[in-house]
Design an enzyme around this catalytic site. Structure first.
Site, short mmCIF file in Angstrom:
data_model
loop_
_atom_site.label_atom_id
_atom_site.label_comp_id
_atom_site.label_asym_id
_atom_site.label_seq_id
_atom_site.Cartn_x
_atom_site.Cartn_y
_atom_site.Cartn_z
N ASP A 19 9.64 7.10 0.65
CA ASP A 19 9.45 8.32 -0.14
C ASP A 19 8.55 9.28 0.62
O ASP A 19 8.03 8.94 1.69
CB ASP A 19 8.83 7.97 -1.50
CG ASP A 19 7.46 7.30 -1.33
OD1 ASP A 19 6.46 8.03 -1.26
OD2 ASP A 19 7.40 6.05 -1.24
N ASP B 196 5.63 10.42 -0.58
CA ASP B 196 4.35 10.43 -1.26
C ASP B 196 4.39 11.52 -2.34
O ASP B 196 5.41 11.69 -3.00
CB ASP B 196 3.19 10.60 -0.26
CG ASP B 196 1.87 10.09 -0.81
OD1 ASP B 196 1.87 9.00 -1.40
OD2 ASP B 196 0.85 10.77 -0.66
#
Length: 293
Positions: free
Chosen positions: A209, A211
């Site tokens: 991802d 973050d």
């Protein structure tokens, strides 16, 4: 030379290592307490491989509650010479998209609730962490990633946060301003302990991802992370299998001395050393404490 033994610590999404020949789960005791799980020991093309799921099968242990000392001690007791951490992480750089494997070069340790050393009162030691990964081991990991046509980047800084919560937006922007590349919760103090145990260490940080900083993503999406985790786990298994097939069967001396980190590290005079602590250090530091060569 020493026979090479490959250790693999699997992070989120990696709770087993298929493809091991003659594999079995083995419980290994440690004077540092209970490790995350039993280890799975087998071979790949004649190379001994020792696998440990960092969070335990079924993902039982939060990053802050993992017994990192017991985990690394168990690896040492199993004869591991070269240790690969395969870990999920968030990206702090636009170009490091989910699915990218980052072969980390540096760490910043922002954890605060963990035991970070095997040493202490009764036997004090200081090891160098200027270069926390073994470059020769990373060479082999990179060659395996290239051979398997995986999306990877060599180099970068891993910010280790305490967790278990993900970053606030302000924290994410702060870590980006420091020039960090990826963020995770588990590779510290693991890398420090591996150095104290004189095990060559390398991290494969698997991006899941962006973050919380990315304007098009906004926040960490758990469902999306789980999907990427499954894809990453398959590629991680490919990487480990290739690495195990190609790794030299004799352990190559580390060019930065990871495997002899304790040569001059022990500071406490022999007559002042605590026998109880020395007994716990039998695997980790036996080479220097008990004249094992």
């Amino acid at each position: 030379m020493t026979e090479a033994v490959l250790g693999v610590i699997g992070g989120s999404g990696i709770y087993d290592l298929p493809g091991l020949e003659g594999a079995e789960w083995v419980g290994v005791g440690s004077p540092w307490g209970e490790p995350s799980d039993a280890v799975r020991i087998g071979q790949i093309n004649g190379l001994k491989v020792v696998f440990l799921p960092r969070h335990g099968r079924g993902h039982l242990h939060s990053p802050s509650q993992i017994n990192y000392r017991a985990n690394v001690d168990v690896m040492k007791r199993c004869g591991v010479t070269d240790l690969i951490s395969v870990s999920a992480c968030g990206s702090l750089k636009e170009e490091l998209a989910p699915g990218t494997f980052v072969l980390v070069e540096q760490f910043i340790d922002r954890t605060f609730a963990r035991e970070k050393s095997f040493f202490g009162t009764g036997c004090v030691a200081h090891v160098s962490m200027a270069y926390p990964v073994s470059p020769r081991l990373v060479d082999h990991v990179e060659a395996a990633a290239r051979a398997e046509d995986l999306k990877y980047r060599r180099g970068g800084t891993y910010l280790a946060m305490e967790g278990p919560q993900f970053s606030s937006l302000a924290e994410s922007h702060l870590y980006r301003s420091w020039g960090c590349d990826v963020i995770g919760m588990t590779n510290m103090p693991e890398a420090k302990l591996a150095r104290e145990a004189e095990i060559c260490y390398a991290t494969v940080a698997m991006v899941t991802d962006y973050d919380s900083w990315h304007p098009d993503h906004g926040e960490v999406d758990i469902q999306q992370i789980i999907k990427v985790l499954h894809d990453n786990a398959h590629h991680a298994q490919q990487l480990v299998a290739r690495l195990a097939r190609d790794l030299p069967r004799e352990h190559e001396p580390c060019p930065i001395g990871s495997d002899r980190a304790l040569d001059y590290a022990i500071m406490t005079s022999p007559d002042k050393r605590d026998p109880a602590l020395l007994a716990k250090l039998d695997a980790v530091a036996g080479r220097v404490l008990f004249d094992r060569g």
